[in-house]
Write an enzyme that holds these catalytic residues in place. Structure first.
Site, PDB file in Angstrom:
ATOM      1  N   ASP A 275      45.719  34.307 -13.004  1.00 15.59           N
ATOM      2  CA  ASP A 275      44.728  34.522 -12.090  1.00 15.59           C
ATOM      3  C   ASP A 275      45.043  33.724 -11.241  1.00 15.59           C
ATOM      4  OD1 ASP A 275      43.484  32.855 -13.311  1.00 15.59           O
ATOM      5  OD2 ASP A 275      41.377  34.287 -13.728  1.00 15.59           O
ATOM      6  N   HIS A 276      45.057  32.283 -10.850  1.00 20.42           N
ATOM      7  CA  HIS A 276      44.860  30.991 -10.374  1.00 20.42           C
ATOM      8  C   HIS A 276      46.283  30.219  -9.582  1.00 20.42           C
ATOM      9  CE1 HIS A 276      40.653  29.960 -12.439  1.00 20.42           C
ATOM     10  NE2 HIS A 276      40.871  28.789 -12.428  1.00 20.42           N
TER      11      HIS A 276
ATOM     12  N   ASP B  76      37.579  28.699 -18.878  1.00 24.90           N
ATOM     13  CA  ASP B  76      37.220  28.417 -16.805  1.00 24.90           C
ATOM     14  C   ASP B  76      35.705  28.411 -17.542  1.00 24.90           C
ATOM     15  OD1 ASP B  76      37.978  29.352 -14.471  1.00 24.90           O
ATOM     16  OD2 ASP B  76      36.124  29.876 -14.464  1.00 24.90           O
TER      17      ASP B  76
ATOM     18  N   ARG C 101      31.125  28.925  -5.359  1.00 25.40           N
ATOM     19  CA  ARG C 101      31.043  27.126  -5.589  1.00 25.40           C
ATOM     20  C   ARG C 101      32.046  26.843  -3.010  1.00 25.40           C
ATOM     21  NH1 ARG C 101      33.891  25.835 -10.856  1.00 25.40           N
ATOM     22  NH2 ARG C 101      31.780  25.880 -11.613  1.00 25.40           N
TER      23      ARG C 101
ATOM     24  N   SER D 190      34.472  23.373 -12.402  1.00 29.64           N
ATOM     25  CA  SER D 190      34.800  23.996 -13.415  1.00 29.64           C
ATOM     26  C   SER D 190      34.808  22.878 -14.593  1.00 29.64           C
ATOM     27  CB  SER D 190      36.124  23.898 -13.201  1.00 29.64           C
ATOM     28  OG  SER D 190      36.953  22.589 -13.242  1.00 29.64           O
TER      29      SER D 190
ATOM     30  N   ARG E  11      37.992  21.815 -15.910  1.00 35.14           N
ATOM     31  CA  ARG E  11      39.139  22.159 -16.030  1.00 35.14           C
ATOM     32  C   ARG E  11      39.110  20.940 -17.328  1.00 35.14           C
ATOM     33  NH1 ARG E  11      39.804  20.768  -9.294  1.00 35.14           N
ATOM     34  NH2 ARG E  11      38.654  23.156 -10.027  1.00 35.14           N
TER      35      ARG E  11
END
Length: 757
Positions: A95-96, A160, A448, A643, A645
């Site tokens: 999806d990213h 995520d 965000r 996030s 990440r």
């Protein structure tokens, strides 16, 4: 679709007895969070009281989910672990990596071509190790999880930060770094400090223009971006039971913006209805039978102040729509005060783009409420005054709203339908602008709004609201427009007011989809070969990090002293850098390029103590590394906000950074640093932040003989003028985490254990 019914049935069979044991241990009624936590202990039945905010606890999540940007590094690490198959149900969601530019069909086709190597890698690794694979275009991870995998009373982790979206179905769902996911996929325990609890009691009922989004926007204003750190937020009350499961998901999703470990609601009729509507009748029937165990005990609801560490009460009858921003999701403005704030702060009043959808607000109900506003453009002879985009959360949502005519309502107003992907929400947006640095305003229904997050422009003032408020403001064209009371002049010169939006919770004809985009893995993937070209600039096989040398660390250079807000976007930008998420060397070039250097008030400009010149953060780090010199990063409050990440932790580790010293950490980032074998340290006295000088050489003492849980370490600041200062620094490492540090990373321990077996 229905997945993992046997797993869910097994969880439910164990739930009542384990809850009773936990209730006996604690000697009191239980909140819902406590019920789920105590029934998911790695060692099985609860046998001791766990102290909130203090005890590290080993949990056994029911499943793992990963999105494509974070899955690359997670799977590269899992390949090093030496396992043949994942130990728990796991999925990957693409999806990213789809950039929004002109529209869904063309953007998806472009992404499939540009990211073919990465998609093939993710697909083949998933196929080999028993991981479910959701193809590009299938939808955003959190919406797909809510539609297919989330279940009341379960526990999951996801790579995520918005994984808590599944709390809308009564699940403890927590965002983590890839190394945490690898632990669980490898069959090991997942460690978390026992969270404290915030209770949010909702009374009354949402009405008019107010939506579930406004609840979390209000809560963000109360708690701020770090007020939820170390807490689970549990919503309850008659008001909580009165609105949809997807609305609950919206609230839980944005709990990430207050730093909460996760958020959730108790099981109710709305959840049961949603499960049935998404072809999970069997799950609903199982949950209905044990409903009392999927909610807090009644005594908790009767006297909540006795069971929650903090209590917030919100009367939904009195709640008004909120618009939060700019630059931070906790700057909360009730719409009645927004126009005054726009004038007072001098924000650009003209809205250039309105964007709705995303993982936070793309449910059928969201889309019907927004469409009911968009429809009024034609009915009342109004024109959209700004660019307008729509991002469906999944192919199931897109297909259903197209069938029911909602996409026609949006396109008739001038809207552009984007791919079922994250897109502009994470900076994957080729924005149409003649001046990419222009001071401007956009409004979104995303989660965000950090500086530069959506379009890379630090002068973009991004505001967050519900999809219906965003749509109304596109018709008004101004941030100061209040659809609750302001009139508009239509094309006929008449004054008109927008009608209150009307939503439909679940599609009357049911959800529909031709191809949901799911690929099941091979039953036996042992023969599947994973190939990564050494010449690839998108993928790079990992080399284990070196273990600790066994001595105190001396002579660290100050790589940067970051000033003010330093989110994971500042540490490791997304947007165009997403394409390097599977190549640690290449993506490390973006290290801290968005952070403000305390010493010169510039971004991506730090002093190289070897040459005396200023250069990019990553260039200076590489120079130190090439000369065998370690470095340290110094930061401010809530360092690593945002996030999950883990690249924000792996990049400095890869470039020779040995420690990160800050005033305070965001939860996920602190854990990610620990997992990668780094020292995550906090000032014992936050005023010592001012003592760090640009030319300092720093020693960390106490590692060799005194690195034990709860005992501070000592930093010696060797100043350029020959003087020295000693400061105390704290850490939150337990014994296992200290072993991660000594081994060089948590993954190194997994590899060693697997080699022995």
């Amino acid at each position: 679709m229905l997945f993992d019914l046997d797993l869910i049935r097994s969880v439910y069979e164990k739930l009542p007895a384990r809850i009773q044991k936990a209730r006996t241990l604690l000697g009191r009624p239980l909140t819902l969070s406590e019920k789920i936590l105590y029934t998911h202990l790695f060692d099985g039945d609860p046998d001791k009281k766990l102290e909130k905010g203090k005890d590290y606890v080993n949990f056994a999540p029911d499943r793992v989910a990963m999105q494509d940007a974070t899955a690359q590094m997670a799977l590269l690490q899992f390949m090093l672990a030496g396992k043949s198959r994942t130990a728990v149900p796991t999925t990957v969601h693409c999806d990213h990596l789809i950039e929004a530019e002109v529209g869904a069909e063309k953007d998806l086709k472009t992404a499939l071509h540009q990211n073919e190597e990465v998609y093939n890698f993710l697909s083949s690794v998933s196929n080999k190790y028993g991981i479910g694979f959701w193809k590009p275009g299938a939808g955003i991870i959190h919406q797909v999880v809510l539609e297919n995998y989330a279940f009341p009373g379960g526990m999951m982790i996801g790579t995520d930060s918005h994984t808590p979206n599944a709390g809308g179905l009564g699940m403890i769902a927590i965002g983590v770094g890839g190394a945490d996911a690898v632990d669980v996929m490898a069959g090991m325990a997942w460690e978390l400090k026992m969270p404290k609890l915030i209770g949010v009691k909702l009374t009354g009922k949402l009405n008019g223009w107010t939506s579930p989004k406004d609840i979390i926007l209000r809560v963000a204003g109360i708690l701020t971006v770090k007020g939820g750190t170390g807490y689970i937020v549990e919503y309850f009350g008659d008001g909580a039971d009165s609105f949809s499961a997807t609305g609950k998901g919206t609230i839980c999703n944005m709990g990430a913006e207050i730093g909460a470990t996760t958020s959730l609601f108790g099981y109710d009729e709305k959840m049961s209805e949603y499960l049935r509507a998404t072809d999970r009748k069997d799950v609903a029937e199982l949950a209905d039978k044990i409903r009392e165990h999927l909610r807090a005990d009644k005594e908790v609801y009767e006297n909540p102040k006795d069971y929650y560490d903090q209590l917030i009460e919100i009367n939904l009858d009195e709640l008004e729509p909120y618009v939060n921003g700019p630059y931070t999701p906790d700057a909360a403005w009730p719409i009645s005060k927004l126009a005054e704030a726009v004038k007072q702060h001098g924000w650009p009043d003209t809205i250039e783009v309105g964007l709705i959808g995303s993982c936070t607000n793309s449910s059928y109900e969201d889309m019907t409420r927004a469409a009911s506003v968009a429809r009024q453009a034609a009915e009342k002879h109004l024109k959209a005054k700004s660019e307008y985009t729509i991002t469906p959360g999944s192919e199931q949502i897109r297909f259903t709203i197209e069938r029911d005519g909602l996409l026609d309502d949006f396109t008739a107003m001038g809207g552009v339908v984007l791919a079922n992907a994250c897109g502009p929400c994470i900076g994957q947006w080729a924005r149409h602008s003649t001046d990419p640095n222009k001071k401007n305003t956009i409004i979104t229904s995303f989660n965000r709004n950090f500086a530069k997050r959506n379009d890379g422009n630090p002068n973009t003032h991004a505001f967050v609201a519900s999809p219906e408020i965003v749509t109304a403001m596109i018709l008004g064209g101004k941030l100061s427009f209040n659809p609750l009371k302001d009139k508009l002049i239509n094309e006929d010169g008449q004054e008109v007011m927008l009608d209150v939006p009307v939503g439909i919770e679940l599609p009357p004809r049911g959800f529909a989809v031709d191809d949901p985009g799911f690929e099941a893995p091979a039953k036996d993937g042992s023969a599947i070969q994973i190939k990564v070209s050494p010449e690839s600039d998108r993928l790079q096989l990992l080399t284990p990090f070196a273990p600790w040398e066994g001595k105190d660390i001396k002579g660290l250079k100050v790589l940067i002293k970051a000033k003010g807000k330093c989110t994971t976007d500042h540490i490791s930008m997304a947007g165009p850098w997403l394409k390097y998420r599977g190549h640690l060397d290449n993506i490390s070039t973006n290290l801290l390029m968005g952070a403000l250097n305390y010493f010169n008030e510039e971004t991506n400009s730090v002093k190289d103590e070897i040459t005396g010149a200023y250069g990019k953060v990553s260039d200076v780090a590489r120079d130190y590394k090439a000369h065998g010199i370690g470095s340290i990063i110094v930061g401010d409050e809530n360092y690593g906000e945002g996030s999950s990440r883990e690249h924000a932790a792996m990049e400095p580790r890869f470039l020779g950074v040995r420690a990160v010293l800050v005033k305070s950490f965001a939860r996920i980032h602190e854990t990610n640093l620990k997992k990668q074998g780094m020292l995550a340290l906090t000032f014992s006295n936050v005023d010592d932040y001012e003592k760090i000088q640009e030319d300092d050489s720093i020693d960390i003492e106490g590692l060799e003989h005194d690195f034990i849980p709860g005992k501070p370490l000592t930093l010696v600041l060797n100043h350029k003028d020959g003087s020295k200062q000693e400061i105390k620094v704290n850490h939150t490492y337990n014994e296992l985490q200290i072993d991660w540090f000594k081994a060089g990373s948590a993954l190194n321990l997994i590899r060693a254990a697997e080699a022995k077996s």
